[in-house]
Design an enzyme around this catalytic site. Structure first.
Site, PDB file in Angstrom:
ATOM      1  N   SER A  35       4.867   2.142   8.047  1.00  0.00           N
ATOM      2  CA  SER A  35       4.582   1.086   7.083  1.00  0.00           C
ATOM      3  C   SER A  35       5.828   0.703   6.306  1.00  0.00           C
ATOM      4  O   SER A  35       6.522   1.561   5.763  1.00  0.00           O
ATOM      5  CB  SER A  35       3.502   1.541   6.102  1.00  0.00           C
ATOM      6  OG  SER A  35       2.255   1.564   6.711  1.00  0.00           O
ATOM      7  N   HIS A  41       0.822  -1.212   0.000  1.00  0.00           N
ATOM      8  CA  HIS A  41       0.000   0.000   0.000  1.00  0.00           C
ATOM      9  C   HIS A  41       0.857   1.264   0.000  1.00  0.00           C
ATOM     10  O   HIS A  41       0.343   2.352  -0.279  1.00  0.00           O
ATOM     11  CB  HIS A  41      -0.977  -0.011   1.177  1.00  0.00           C
ATOM     12  CG  HIS A  41      -0.364   0.213   2.515  1.00  0.00           C
ATOM     13  ND1 HIS A  41      -0.120  -0.803   3.411  1.00  0.00           N
ATOM     14  CD2 HIS A  41       0.051   1.331   3.134  1.00  0.00           C
ATOM     15  CE1 HIS A  41       0.416  -0.313   4.503  1.00  0.00           C
ATOM     16  NE2 HIS A  41       0.528   0.982   4.375  1.00  0.00           N
ATOM     17  N   ASP A  94       0.456  -7.614   1.270  1.00  0.00           N
ATOM     18  CA  ASP A  94       0.824  -6.215   1.513  1.00  0.00           C
ATOM     19  C   ASP A  94       2.342  -6.024   1.554  1.00  0.00           C
ATOM     20  O   ASP A  94       2.872  -5.333   2.418  1.00  0.00           O
ATOM     21  CB  ASP A  94       0.191  -5.694   2.804  1.00  0.00           C
ATOM     22  CG  ASP A  94       0.120  -4.165   2.854  1.00  0.00           C
ATOM     23  OD1 ASP A  94       0.508  -3.529   1.853  1.00  0.00           O
ATOM     24  OD2 ASP A  94      -0.296  -3.613   3.881  1.00  0.00           O
TER      25      ASP A  94
END
Length: 566
Positions: free
Chosen positions: A256, A147, A178
């Protein structure tokens, strides 16, 4: 629909932070006396400079010795750069603070995104920028979250302590897990950088340290915690369920893609999402090494990411004793009952509804659908399936009509009727007489109804999202997205997001078949059968002639998307 109010949010850091603020603990300035940075960046002899009364062993205002202060997240100098050092609940006096090994392998990821506009599929949205974290692995590659580079236009990487951003190439994007893999051609980027080493899956209460570039500063940040849970998690970005670690270290926007290290300095996961709820604090989630290694080995084996296979069945728990007896199960037999089978899955050729799955690859399945995991732990049997690769075979033992059968099935990834991702492809569309036809996907629902589409979208679309299975590999859910107002479609203006069932009494299988039938139609009328027993009828010649004028009015370059052109 019954859904918990808890929401897991992904950790990509927007370029402009939102107005939401959080109270952060006050930190003290840290001076390093006799600091020695060895190969693993160990920092010792940390002295807190606060106030004279704050030091351990000094007197307070009443003349009594004060108690040693407990450590809080501190800021330390490392080669002229500030480093956020998360000190655990240790006594500060004489304590040793350990800076995470392989910290120089952590990079900051800058990405410019240009997302498709699913509501107006002939154009794209305004581009925006984001930053996140990543880290260097063997083979001159970098891992980050999928993402973090979704719908990327340009990706750049910056090393710690550097002022140069290097252009990166996206090698693979794994939407389900992911994870994304990047590469940098510039040799200068790789100078002085050592790849991280991967460790084994940690146990409960093992210490973990998350390193990255979260919101709140431009320098590297370190937060520490422990593994609090290991289970099959719902991956928000991939809309899948894979093995995941729950930790109590803070994971914020921008973390992230950053690595999570164990106390030996080995990478045991990738930070990727956190739980935001008024009743919880500091619950973050990490992609563990088994999932990471599956992604890497999948890419190395196939030259591309092929995905995680799934067992194309829906199953029911067999915990009720009466249910087990009625299905012919003996007291020593355990398993789960197949409710439905995906007709596009290879296992549909051998398995049948009401079969009892007793074991998968020789591992017995319990009545609640779990299998032994580690000492004192159990986990959903989908974990066994996720360990396989696309195209692998698996042995399944089932009970059917009091008879035990053994099958060898080939595993594959399956396509949902309403896909969770378009995997970077622009949306398909077809326009005739102002009617905009497109296909339904989760990004489309999110574009039309917002992040709460699970509550706002029409019930029939949500029912198909949750329960419907495709009858063929190329089946799509085609809808009239909107009607661009014109004289020819008077009376149809209020039709929106309604499924197309048939055209001129022929079933609509997918958007391409609909476009082909309309373009080749030589009948006097175009008749569309829609959901809720609605029909749309247009004169063929008039409709085709009016299309060009409608396209020009709305500045639409083409009546059909490139992927559907004949």
């Amino acid at each position: 629909m019954g859904r918990e109010s808890k929401k897991r949010k992904r950790g990509r850091k927007p370029k402009i932070p939102s107005a939401e603020t959080v109270d952060l603990p006050t930190t003290s300035t840290t001076a390093l006396n006799d600091v020695a940075f060895d190969d693993v960046f160990s920092v010792t002899n940390v002295e807190l400079i606060d106030s004279p009364a704050s030091a351990a062993g000094t007197a307070n205002r009443r003349g009594r010795p004060s108690k040693p202060r407990r450590a809080t997240p501190e800021r330390a100098f490392d080669n002229g750069d500030f480093v956020e050092v998360a000190v655990g609940p240790l006594e500060v006096y004489g304590a040793a603070v350990r800076v995470v090994p392989a910290m120089d392998a952590v990079v900051k990821v800058f990405c410019v995104h240009t997302e498709p506009n699913f509501s107006l599929p002939w154009q794209r949205k305004r581009q925006y920028s984001s930053s996140s974290s990543g880290f260097v692995i063997g083979g001159r590659r970098v891992l980050t979250n999928a993402h973090s580079v979704e719908h990327y236009t340009q990706v750049k990487l910056k090393k710690r302590g550097s002022d140069i951003k290097y252009l990166a190439t996206v090698l693979a994007i794994g939407t389900e897990c992911d994870i994304a893999m990047l590469a940098v051609e510039n040799d200068e980027f790789w100078e002085g950088v050592s790849p991280v080493e991967f460790g084994d899956l940690p146990a409960l209460q093992d210490a973990v340290t998350v390193v990255g570039y979260p919101i709140g500063g431009d320098t590297i940040s370190v937060t520490s915690g422990v593994v609090s849970r290991i289970e099959i998690l719902s991956y928000v970005h991939g809309s899948t369920e894979l093995l995941g670690l729950q930790i109590d270290a803070a994971i914020n926007s921008g973390n992230s893609g950053g690595p999570a290290f164990n106390d030996k300095g080995n990478c045991v996961g990738i930070a990727f999402q956190s739980l935001k709820h008024e009743d919880v604090e500091n619950i973050g989630y990490v992609i563990p090494t088994p999932v990471i290694m599956h992604f890497i080995q999948d890419y190395e084996k196939n030259g591309a990411y092929t995905g995680f296979p799934i067992l194309g069945v829906e199953w029911q728990k067999m915990e009720n004793p009466d249910l087990r007896k009625s299905m012919g199960m003996k007291p020593d037999q355990k398993g789960v009952r197949i409710r439905r089978i995906d007709l596009t899955a290879p296992e549909s050729k051998v398995l049948e509804p009401s079969d009892i799955i007793l074991s998968f690859d020789g591992v017995d399945i319990a009545n609640d659908g779990t299998v032994p995991f580690r000492h004192g732990e159990r986990i959903g049997f989908s974990y066994l399936v996720s360990q396989k690769y696309t195209g692998d075979n698996a042995a399944i033992k089932v009970l059917r009509n009091y008879e035990i059968l053994n099958f060898d099935i080939k595993l594959a990834t399956h396509k949902k009727l309403i896909p969770a991702h378009v995997k970077g492809r622009p949306p398909s569309y077809y326009i005739i007489a102002g009617f905009v036809f497109t296909t339904v996907s989760v990004p489309y629902l999110r574009s039309e109804y917002g992040k709460d589409y699970e509550y706002e979208a029409p019930v029939k679309l949500l029912d198909k999202l949750v329960h419907s299975m495709p009858q063929s590999p190329d089946e799509q859910l085609v809808v009239v997205s909107q009607v661009l107002v014109a004289d020819i479609n008077i009376g149809y203006e209020e039709i929106v997001n309604t499924q197309v069932i048939a055209f001129n009494d022929k079933p609509v299988k997918n958007l391409k078949s609909l476009a082909t039938m309309v373009e080749s139609c030589e009948e006097e009328f175009l008749k569309f059968d829609l959901d809720y027993q609605q029909i749309v009828v247009l004169r063929t010649n008039t409709a085709k002639a009016a299309t060009l004028h409608i396209l020009a009015t709305h500045c639409i370059p083409s009546a059909i998307s490139d992927d559907l052109k004949l």
